[in-house]
Each structure stands twice: as structure tokens, then as C-alpha cells.
Design a protein around this motif. Structure first.
Motif, mmCIF file in Angstrom:
data_model
loop_
_atom_site.group_PDB
_atom_site.id
_atom_site.type_symbol
_atom_site.label_atom_id
_atom_site.label_comp_id
_atom_site.label_asym_id
_atom_site.label_seq_id
_atom_site.Cartn_x
_atom_site.Cartn_y
_atom_site.Cartn_z
ATOM 1 N N LEU A 79 16.050 -3.194 -7.535
ATOM 2 C CA LEU A 79 15.512 -2.487 -8.693
ATOM 3 C C LEU A 79 14.021 -2.319 -8.478
ATOM 4 O O LEU A 79 13.287 -3.299 -8.341
ATOM 5 N N GLN A 80 13.562 -1.064 -8.417
ATOM 6 C CA GLN A 80 12.155 -0.786 -8.175
ATOM 7 C C GLN A 80 11.603 0.156 -9.233
ATOM 8 O O GLN A 80 12.325 1.016 -9.746
ATOM 9 N N PHE A 81 10.311 -0.023 -9.533
ATOM 10 C CA PHE A 81 9.637 0.787 -10.547
ATOM 11 C C PHE A 81 8.444 1.503 -9.916
ATOM 12 O O PHE A 81 7.811 0.997 -8.990
ATOM 13 N N VAL A 96 -3.733 8.148 -10.874
ATOM 14 C CA VAL A 96 -3.337 6.833 -10.375
ATOM 15 C C VAL A 96 -1.839 6.892 -10.137
ATOM 16 O O VAL A 96 -1.081 7.307 -11.022
ATOM 17 N N GLN A 97 -1.399 6.484 -8.960
ATOM 18 C CA GLN A 97 0.021 6.454 -8.635
ATOM 19 C C GLN A 97 0.390 5.099 -8.076
ATOM 20 O O GLN A 97 -0.328 4.545 -7.238
ATOM 21 N N GLY A 98 1.489 4.564 -8.559
ATOM 22 C CA GLY A 98 1.946 3.262 -8.091
ATOM 23 C C GLY A 98 3.413 3.310 -7.699
ATOM 24 O O GLY A 98 4.242 3.835 -8.447
ATOM 25 N N ILE A 156 5.833 -1.076 -8.144
ATOM 26 C CA ILE A 156 4.708 -1.761 -8.785
ATOM 27 C C ILE A 156 4.973 -3.235 -9.058
ATOM 28 O O ILE A 156 4.034 -4.005 -9.282
ATOM 29 N N THR A 157 6.231 -3.681 -9.035
ATOM 30 C CA THR A 157 6.535 -5.097 -9.203
ATOM 31 C C THR A 157 6.625 -5.820 -7.860
ATOM 32 O O THR A 157 6.892 -7.028 -7.821
ATOM 33 N N GLY A 180 4.897 -5.321 -0.833
ATOM 34 C CA GLY A 180 4.166 -5.375 -2.085
ATOM 35 C C GLY A 180 4.070 -4.015 -2.749
ATOM 36 O O GLY A 180 4.715 -3.046 -2.346
ATOM 37 N N ALA A 181 3.262 -3.950 -3.788
ATOM 38 C CA ALA A 181 3.064 -2.691 -4.501
ATOM 39 C C ALA A 181 2.139 -1.766 -3.707
ATOM 40 O O ALA A 181 1.286 -2.228 -2.937
ATOM 41 N N ASN A 182 2.305 -0.482 -3.904
ATOM 42 C CA ASN A 182 1.482 0.519 -3.229
ATOM 43 C C ASN A 182 0.785 1.354 -4.296
ATOM 44 O O ASN A 182 1.439 2.011 -5.107
#
Length: 359
Positions: free
Chosen positions: A296-298, A314-316, A319-320, A348-350
Motif C-alpha cells: 500500500l503506497q501513497f 511539491v510532489q511526493g 510518502i510513507t 524511502g519517500a521521494n
């Protein structure tokens, strides 16, 4: 050697004709039928490399796999004989039918059927024979490889929201029956049609068309709408949700039985942004027993309009910081009943920040 291995001389000619008929027997019903006829002709010009004993007899050193190690040796091995010319051709007929019935101005049904093909990739059709003399195997293209054929059935119910809150709610089911699926297979020299006496004891590995028919079924429920009926502050709120359930008659790499995605968006004056998530179920990944864990990714996107031409953003992604995991199943155990970690990736998050301009 990369130049020799990757160079292709391939020509594909497709001659086609198509006809279509639309009929509306009543105002709410539309019928469409069509048929397309295609004739495909392929022509390949390939290297006809010399064998290990010929290269050695000419005085050039070679590797254990039988490939010359010097440029003059490679030129002798691959360029000293005329290239071989191979051809193939096939014809296909693609019928299609579509029915559309409108119950009301906002509610409709669609049902359809069509035939289609997936043409083989060029690398499977043409290229050099990779003669692996140390393992007595030849990796070869297959100029006679045929396209995959599919029969596709679809049905869809859709309700459209109008006025100040546009969007739609849809339910769709589909079935795909596929034959001539491509698969890797090992042949003897005689089965492959190879007449070279020096290769009669070799195994020929190539891509062929499977005789089995596989069936894939999918159900998808989706909803999207912009809430224009809300007070002005929240009028730019939008929602997008989708769920899919997929079945297959046989195990298929990369096919997740369940997938759920959603996105919440908001826009007000100079600001707009969204937050989305995707859940993907466990799915096969390689030979039997190997699979990829459910994940599960956000992600998120935020934008602020500075001027008519400039926007701060801003783009992520992820994010978790959710990691990705691949597992093996112990020998003798049903797939996914037990698991041994095979591969782990955690990036990790980008995050991306910046100003974009429109000119």
C-alpha cells in the motif's frame, strides 16, 4: 559483439482493410458492427555465423562459448558468409460488435465483442544464433512465431452525474480468451529443423506458441465525482475510487487478484492538491513459489499559482516510505503458505520541489 548481437534487418508489411456499419433501430439503442482484414508479411536478414571449429581453423582465439575474442576474428565469424534470409506471413480477420442502450439520459449499458492480436517482439523473430558450445545449446530466434490471438468480451453499466457535480459510477466486466501465448521451449536439432551436422547434438532454445488457451476475467467498479454542490470553500473537492478483481485460468506473473486505488483532490483559488493511494495484492513473480508481497503506497501533489505563468509545486511519491519485498516458498509447500525473504528494497519517500513555468 554488442553491435553484432543487437543489429536487426527486419521488414514487416501489413496490408489491411476495414468496414463498419452503425444502426439505430430505436432512439435508445445503437448497434455497431465491423470487420478488419489484415495480411502480414515479415522478411528477416540475419547473420550466418561460422562454427567454433571453423574459427579455430582460421587461427582466431575464441571464448568457451565459441565466440571470437578479437575484432578480425569476429569479422571472420559473422561477416565472411552471406546473410541468411527468412520470411513468414499470416492473415487475420478481426470482427467486432458493440451494443449501446441508454435507459435514461444519465444511465446506459454497453456490451461488446472483438478479436485482436499481439504481434511477437522483433527480438523473438530475428537475430543471431547464440551458440553456447560449453553447454551444447543454441539460443535462436523463431521467424515462424505467430501472434497471440485473443477474443475479448466486455459489458459495462455507467451512471453519469451532471449539472454542478459531474462524474460517473461504472461497473465493468470483461473476459479475454488468449491462444498462441508465447513461451520458451527447448527442441532437438531435428525438431527445430537444423541440418548443420555440427549442431545435431545441441539443444535449441527458442520462443514458440503454446497450444493451450488461457482465460482472464476482470471485474472493475469505479466512481469519480467533483462535488460542485458544496459551499464555495469546498466546491473544488473531488473523489476518484476504483476496485478491480482479476482471475486467470492459470498462474500468471505480475497479476494481482485485488487492486484498490483512490484519490482525494481539492482546488480553491490559487491552490490545488491531491492525496492518492494504491493497494496491490500479492502476485506471482517468477517461477512457481516466488511472489511479491502486497503493498500500500501513497503519493501527493500540491500546487500554488504564483503568477499567470509560474507555479510553485511539491510532489511526493511513496510518502510513507513503504518498502518492497519479494519472497520464496520452501520446496514442497504450496505457494505463499510459508515465505522466505528473497529480496528487499527500501528507498524511502521521494520528494520533488520546484517552480514550473508556462511560456
Amino acid at each position: 559483439t554488442a553491435f553484432i548481437g543487437n543489429r536487426r534487418n527486419f521488414r514487416q508489411t501489413v496490408t489491411a482493410g476495414y468496414t463498419q456499419l452503425d444502426v439505430s433501430p430505436v432512439s435508445r439503442l445503437t448497434l455497431r458492427g465491423g470487420v478488419r482484414l489484415e495480411q502480414t508479411k515479415n522478411r528477416f536478414v540475419e547473420y550466418d555465423p561460422r562454427l567454433r571449429r571453423e574459427v579455430l581453423a582460421a587461427g582466431f582465439p575464441i571464448t568457451a562459448a565459441g565466440r571470437a575474442t578479437t575484432i578480425p576474428g569476429l569479422e571472420y565469424q559473422y561477416f565472411s558468409q552471406p546473410r541468411a534470409v527468412r520470411t513468414s506471413d499470416y492473415a487475420n480477420l478481426f470482427p467486432s460488435a458493440l451494443l449501446k442502450y441508454r435507459f435514461t439520459s444519465n444511465f446506459e449499458f454497453q456490451g461488446g465483442f472483438n478479436k485482436a492480436i499481439s504481434r511477437p517482439p522483433v527480438d523473438s523473430l530475428t537475430g543471431i544464433y547464440n551458440i553456447l558450445e560449453d553447454v551444447q545449446r543454441v539460443d535462436a530466434p523463431n521467424a515462424d512465431l505467430e501472434p497471440e490471438h485473443s477474443k475479448n468480451y466486455q459489458a459495462r453499466l455507467a451512471y453519469y452525474f451532471g449539472n454542478r457535480a459531474p462524474g460517473q459510477l461504472t461497473l465493468q466486466v470483461s473476459q479475454n480468451d488468449i491462444r498462441n501465448l508465447r513461451e520458451t521451449f527447448d527442441y532437438t536439432a531435428s525438431e527445430f529443423g537444423e541440418e548443420d551436422p555440427d549442431l545435431q547434438t545441441y539443444t535449441f532454445r527458442t520462443t514458440r506458441n503454446s497450444a493451450e488457451t488461457r482465460r482472464f476475467r476482470n471485474l472493475e467498479l469505479s466512481y469519480n465525482q467533483t462535488f460542485g454542490f458544496l459551499p464555495e470553500l469546498f466546491r473544488g473537492t473531488s473523489v476518484n475510487l476504483s476496485y478491480s478483481r482479476t482471475y486467470a485460468s492459470q498462474r500468471r506473473n505480475g497479476m494481482a487478484p485485488h487492486r484498490l486505488s483512490g484519490r482525494l483532490g481539492y482546488a480553491y483559488k490559487k491552490f490545488n492538491g491531491s492525496l492518492g493511494g494504491v493497494f496491490t495484492d500479492e502476485r506471482p513473480d517468477g517461477v512457481y513459489g516466488r511472489f511479491r508481497e502486497a503493498v500500500l503506497q501513497f503519493d501527493t501533489s500540491l500546487n500554488w499559482k504564483l503568477t499567470r505563468r509560474a507555479t510553485l509545486y511539491v510532489q511526493g511519491r511513496n510518502i510513507t516510505g513503504e518498502p518492497l519485498r519479494w519472497f520464496d516458498t520452501p520446496t514442497g509447500v504450496a505457494e505463499r503458505r510459508q515465505r522466505i525473504l528473497r529480496q528487499y528494497q527500501e528507498y524511502g519517500a521521494n520528494w520533488n520541489f520546484g517552480v514550473k513555468g508556462t511560456f
